[in-house]
Design a protein around this motif. Structure first.
Motif, short mmCIF file in Angstrom:
data_model
loop_
_atom_site.label_atom_id
_atom_site.label_comp_id
_atom_site.label_asym_id
_atom_site.label_seq_id
_atom_site.Cartn_x
_atom_site.Cartn_y
_atom_site.Cartn_z
N PRO A 270 17.86 29.37 47.87
CA PRO A 270 17.11 27.76 47.72
C PRO A 270 17.73 26.82 48.38
O PRO A 270 17.32 25.78 49.22
N ASP A 271 19.17 26.46 48.14
CA ASP A 271 19.92 25.46 48.65
C ASP A 271 20.10 25.67 50.07
O ASP A 271 19.93 24.78 51.05
N PHE A 272 20.17 27.02 50.78
CA PHE A 272 20.07 26.96 51.98
C PHE A 272 18.93 26.81 52.84
O PHE A 272 19.02 26.25 54.04
N ILE A 273 17.86 26.99 52.32
CA ILE A 273 16.62 26.80 52.83
C ILE A 273 16.33 25.28 52.81
O ILE A 273 15.92 24.62 53.69
N ALA A 274 16.73 24.53 51.70
CA ALA A 274 16.58 23.19 51.50
C ALA A 274 17.36 22.42 52.56
O ALA A 274 17.09 21.19 53.04
N ALA A 275 18.55 22.88 53.03
CA ALA A 275 19.16 22.52 54.06
C ALA A 275 19.15 22.73 55.26
O ALA A 275 19.66 22.30 56.35
N GLY A 276 17.93 23.48 55.44
CA GLY A 276 17.54 23.83 56.72
C GLY A 276 18.46 24.95 57.50
O GLY A 276 18.57 24.87 58.92
N LEU B 60 14.39 37.46 40.87
CA LEU B 60 13.29 37.20 41.89
C LEU B 60 13.87 36.60 43.29
O LEU B 60 14.87 35.97 43.11
N LEU B 61 13.19 37.11 44.57
CA LEU B 61 13.62 36.34 45.79
C LEU B 61 13.78 34.62 45.58
O LEU B 61 14.80 34.50 45.91
N LEU B 62 12.85 34.10 45.11
CA LEU B 62 13.00 32.67 44.80
C LEU B 62 12.24 32.38 43.38
O LEU B 62 11.09 32.51 43.43
N PRO B 63 13.07 32.14 42.46
CA PRO B 63 12.50 31.66 41.15
C PRO B 63 11.55 30.53 41.24
O PRO B 63 11.47 29.61 42.18
N PRO B 64 10.46 30.55 40.49
CA PRO B 64 9.56 29.42 40.34
C PRO B 64 10.22 28.14 40.48
O PRO B 64 11.19 27.86 39.87
N GLY B 65 9.64 27.13 41.34
CA GLY B 65 10.24 25.71 41.14
C GLY B 65 11.63 25.62 42.11
O GLY B 65 12.29 24.57 41.97
N GLU C 292 10.17 21.85 48.91
CA GLU C 292 9.12 21.79 50.07
C GLU C 292 8.59 23.25 50.50
O GLU C 292 9.45 24.24 50.45
N LYS C 293 7.52 23.55 50.76
CA LYS C 293 6.88 24.62 51.39
C LYS C 293 7.57 24.83 52.79
O LYS C 293 7.82 23.93 53.44
N LEU C 294 7.89 26.00 53.17
CA LEU C 294 8.69 26.41 54.28
C LEU C 294 7.50 27.38 55.04
O LEU C 294 7.20 28.39 54.54
N ASP C 295 7.25 26.99 56.00
CA ASP C 295 6.04 27.70 56.99
C ASP C 295 6.97 28.49 57.92
O ASP C 295 7.86 28.13 58.64
N LEU C 296 6.44 29.82 58.03
CA LEU C 296 7.28 30.81 58.73
C LEU C 296 6.11 31.54 59.66
O LEU C 296 4.80 31.53 59.43
#
Length: 183
Positions: free
Chosen positions: A125-131, A150-155, A159-163
């Protein structure tokens, strides 16, 4: 700038505990192919301890199937960064960092070299948030785990990440490899 890829085995219901899966020869060959162009792995402590020294041992004694032996040989040859506050490693291919994994991955991404493969669910989650994650390579296995990590825990994402799906490979086992890139 280097490309950072996140790769993981996952169940249909979103769990990613490596102990839940037994990849067959075809899936192992796929994972070996994902190492093409990778010269650095970025691990959290848990994943590092799951993978090493196991794969180093398989590489040394060639104790696995032919596809496992080839995976082990290639995997063990790649340099690795391990994030841990307490782990001491006696691994000439590994460098331990104690803090600031987002900052460290960001610096590594800017340096010359080939691709970086991230293998840490806890830091995702932190890596995704940092782009920092450019690509996702997930192998979805035909089963429901019902529990685990879980791959990504709820919450966990702000932001949504479009792939964009760029590749899909169906395996005889019923597993499917999905390759996504950021849009």
């Amino acid at each position: 700038m280097r490309t950072v890829t996140f790769g993981m085995n996952i169940s249909l219901d979103g769990y990613c505990d490596h102990n839940l899966f037994s990849p067959d020869e075809e899936v192992m060959e796929y994972f070996t192919s994902t190492m093409d162009g990778v010269d650095l792995y970025f691990f959290g402590r848990v994943m590092y301890e799951l993978m090493f020294p196991y794969w180093d041992d398989v590489a040394k004694d060639q104790s696995g199937s032919p596809s496992e032996n080839e995976f082990a040989r290639r995997f063990s040859a790649i340099d690795r960064v391990v994030v841990s506050r307490s782990l001491e490693v006696n691994d000439p291919k590994a460098r331990v960092i104690r803090s600031n994994p987002v900052e460290e991955l960001s610096k590594l991404k800017q340096q010359p070299g080939k691709n970086i493969s991230v293998d840490s669910v806890s830091m995702l989650p932190d890596f995704i948030a940092a782009g920092l994650i450019d690509e996702f390579k997930l192998v979805v296995h035909p089963g429901l785990a019902g529990n685990g990590r879980l791959l990504l825990p709820p919450g966990s994402l702000t932001e949504k990440l479009d792939l964009k799906l760029t590749e899909k490979i169906h395996f005889k086992s019923g597993s499917v490899a999905l390759h996504y890139v950021k849009q």
